[in-house]
Design an enzyme around this catalytic site. Structure first.
Site, PDB file in Angstrom:
ATOM      1  N   GLY A  50     -11.257 -10.991  62.349  1.00 39.41           N
ATOM      2  CA  GLY A  50     -10.292 -11.284  61.302  1.00 39.41           C
ATOM      3  C   GLY A  50     -11.044 -12.078  60.330  1.00 39.41           C
ATOM      4  N   ASP A  71     -21.996  -8.487  66.577  1.00 43.37           N
ATOM      5  CA  ASP A  71     -20.705  -8.085  67.114  1.00 43.37           C
ATOM      6  C   ASP A  71     -20.938  -6.603  68.039  1.00 43.37           C
ATOM      7  OD1 ASP A  71     -17.333  -8.525  66.093  1.00 43.37           O
ATOM      8  OD2 ASP A  71     -17.771  -7.117  67.925  1.00 43.37           O
ATOM      9  N   ASN A  79      -6.451  -4.296  65.595  1.00 46.93           N
ATOM     10  CA  ASN A  79      -7.391  -4.993  64.937  1.00 46.93           C
ATOM     11  C   ASN A  79      -6.773  -5.096  63.404  1.00 46.93           C
ATOM     12  OD1 ASN A  79     -10.370  -3.908  66.294  1.00 46.93           O
ATOM     13  ND2 ASN A  79      -9.069  -5.807  66.999  1.00 46.93           N
ATOM     14  N   LEU A  80      -6.395  -3.859  62.953  1.00 47.09           N
ATOM     15  CA  LEU A  80      -5.977  -3.343  61.526  1.00 47.09           C
ATOM     16  C   LEU A  80      -4.951  -4.385  60.823  1.00 47.09           C
ATOM     17  CD1 LEU A  80      -6.579   0.533  61.642  1.00 47.09           C
ATOM     18  CD2 LEU A  80      -8.162  -1.269  61.443  1.00 47.09           C
ATOM     19  N   GLN A  81      -4.171  -4.956  61.604  1.00 46.72           N
ATOM     20  CA  GLN A  81      -3.268  -5.790  61.007  1.00 46.72           C
ATOM     21  C   GLN A  81      -3.948  -7.150  60.245  1.00 46.72           C
ATOM     22  OE1 GLN A  81      -3.243  -9.019  62.824  1.00 46.72           O
ATOM     23  NE2 GLN A  81      -1.393  -9.968  62.944  1.00 46.72           N
ATOM     24  N   ARG A  82      -5.471  -7.326  60.539  1.00 48.51           N
ATOM     25  CA  ARG A  82      -5.827  -8.432  59.726  1.00 48.51           C
ATOM     26  C   ARG A  82      -7.414  -8.255  59.680  1.00 48.51           C
ATOM     27  NH1 ARG A  82      -5.340  -8.443  64.960  1.00 48.51           N
ATOM     28  NH2 ARG A  82      -6.971  -9.227  66.210  1.00 48.51           N
ATOM     29  N   LYS A  95     -17.651  -2.297  65.036  1.00 44.72           N
ATOM     30  CA  LYS A  95     -17.237  -2.936  64.202  1.00 44.72           C
ATOM     31  C   LYS A  95     -18.446  -3.281  63.156  1.00 44.72           C
ATOM     32  CE  LYS A  95     -13.331  -5.322  66.121  1.00 44.72           C
ATOM     33  NZ  LYS A  95     -13.005  -6.701  66.770  1.00 44.72           N
ATOM     34  N   ASN A 140     -13.056 -17.463  70.369  1.00 44.09           N
ATOM     35  CA  ASN A 140     -13.287 -18.057  71.723  1.00 44.09           C
ATOM     36  C   ASN A 140     -14.066 -19.086  71.851  1.00 44.09           C
ATOM     37  OD1 ASN A 140     -16.022 -16.834  73.203  1.00 44.09           O
ATOM     38  ND2 ASN A 140     -15.402 -15.257  72.052  1.00 44.09           N
ATOM     39  N   CYS A 197      -5.944 -15.589  69.567  1.00 49.17           N
ATOM     40  CA  CYS A 197      -5.119 -14.770  68.600  1.00 49.17           C
ATOM     41  C   CYS A 197      -4.276 -13.524  69.435  1.00 49.17           C
ATOM     42  CB  CYS A 197      -5.729 -14.025  67.599  1.00 49.17           C
ATOM     43  SG  CYS A 197      -6.594 -15.448  66.095  1.00 49.17           S
ATOM     44  N   CYS A 345      -0.556 -35.845  68.564  1.00 52.13           N
ATOM     45  CA  CYS A 345      -1.753 -35.666  67.778  1.00 52.13           C
ATOM     46  C   CYS A 345      -1.620 -34.457  66.795  1.00 52.13           C
ATOM     47  CB  CYS A 345      -2.968 -35.466  68.669  1.00 52.13           C
ATOM     48  SG  CYS A 345      -3.028 -33.777  69.437  1.00 52.13           S
TER      49      CYS A 345
END
Ligand SMILES: [Zn+2]
Length: 385
Positions: A50, A71, A79-82, A95, A140, A197, A345
């Site tokens: 993303g 990668d 993945n294609l949503q973002r 990728k 991560n 995510c 916080c």
């Protein structure tokens, strides 16, 4: 103006490049020297998801001379949503290969170096040492800490970005001139406080905003224009469309950047589970209790600069470092044990750590409340000064 990161020979621009980058060249603050600096420069982009999608395309389009891609994943439909560098035509392919094709279409002169591997303690030093600037596009914690520690050891700027749900963060960690990621977060949080995510979700456009800003910072570092986000963290709240900048201080006892480079040892970050302590309270519930003139005490454990820039009305400032220091020195604090305490916080992470410390010091867990998602989710009254 900063000195450009890359101090190598400045290459000439071809006629095609002079045409393609015309909109850069007409800006006197950038001009042909800025463009040549970009061509001489190199960026290592870690993660082509993303954040890496917009970052990779804008870096190639801007004319960065050499871009490394790290990668090992293949493109999946979810993945294609973002992850807009990819598409249906490349489902199931790497990728890196997908991004490389799009980048070369934008700029045939960019040198793409594909590293179709996961970043690990075995390859991090070798890979990162080959580039001027690093963009961390991972989601991560183990990779984030590895990128940080390697960049500190090698003296490289690390353009950090993070997104979750409707929020984003951005900073430039360059331990030669400011704090590093571990100055803020010395160790990885317990697994349950570190959703990614895939677990917590993300609005698809959020990494688009932060990834584009990461590319901006890399371009600034390499061309030497503007003021990089060193020692500052941008906090982006997509729901009310606010951008807040908080100052970050270097921690003189940071487990990484307080050491000499040769003493920094790269190690695997293991994510552990910790049993949650205390209770969670939502912003709405807290507002109800405040409206009912409840006698609970709100303790804001953020840094003084964060507290001054906006806090829950009536909250008391007691920063996490101060509170932990008092506990360590005396074994207790002046916070009463017979009242409900609400720890606050920015995101709910530091306050949950404080709750553990208070519980360990004898506070009843049933009287300790963590404001869920912290100030990021607070929609009630805020006072500033
Ligand atoms: Zn540090």
């Amino acid at each position: 103006m900063n000195a450009p990161v890359s101090m190598g020979m400045m290459p000439e621009l071809s006629d095609q490049e002079l045409r393609r980058f015309g909109r850069h060249l007409i800006m006197p603050e950038f001009g042909i020297e800025g463009q040549r600096a970009l061509k001489a420069g190199s960026v290592l982009l870690i993660g082509l998801g993303g954040l890496g999608s917009p970052a990779s395309l804008y870096l190639a389009a801007a004319g960065i001379g050499r871009i490394g891609l790290v990668d090992a994943d293949v493109v999946e439909e979810t993945n294609l949503q973002r992850q807009i560098a990819h598409g249906y035509k490349v489902l199931g392919t790497l990728k890196n290969a997908s991004a490389e094709a799009r980048m070369l279409d934008l700029n045939p002169d960019v040198v793409i170096e594909r590293h179709d591997v996961r970043l690990s303690i075995d390859n991090a030093l070798d890979l990162i040492s080959q580039y001027d600037v690093v963009i961390d596009g991972t989601d991560n914690f183990p990779t984030r800490y590895l990128v940080n520690d390697t960049c500190v050891k090698l003296g490289k700027p690390n353009v950090f970005g993070g997104v979750l749900r409707f929020d984003g963060q951005l900073s430039v960690f360059d331990a030669r001139h400011g704090p590093c990621y571990r100055c803020m977060f010395p160790e990885a949080p317990p697994v349950e406080f570190a959703p990614n995510c895939a677990e917590a979700g993300v609005l698809g456009v959020m990494p688009g905003v932060i990834g584009a800003l990461q590319a901006t910072e890399a371009i600034k570092l390499i061309s030497g224009i503007g003021s990089p986000m060193i020692g500052r963290m941008l906090i982006y709240d997509g729901l009310d469309l606010s951008f807040t900048t908080v100052q970050l201080a270097k921690d003189e006892s940071c487990p990484t950047c307080s050491k000499a480079p040769e003493d920094i040892v790269l190690k695997e970050t293991v994510m552990v589970c910790a049993a949650p302590v205390g209770r969670t309270i939502s912003g709405e519930k807290l507002q109800e209790r405040l409206a009912a003139r409840d006698d609970m005490i709100i303790v804001d454990v953020r840094n003084p600069s964060e507290w001054l820039s906006g806090r829950i009305a009536g909250s008391r400032a007691f920063s996490k470092p101060d509170l932990e220091q008092v506990l360590q020195d005396t074994g207790e604090t002046d916070l009463p044990k017979d009242r409900d305490l609400v720890l606050v916080c920015q995101s709910g992470m530091r306050s949950s750590a404080v709750i553990k410390s208070l519980a360990a010091a004898g506070y009843l867990p049933s009287r300790l409340y963590n404001l869920d998602n912290g100030m990021n989710a607070w929609s009630g009254a805020v006072e500033t000064e």
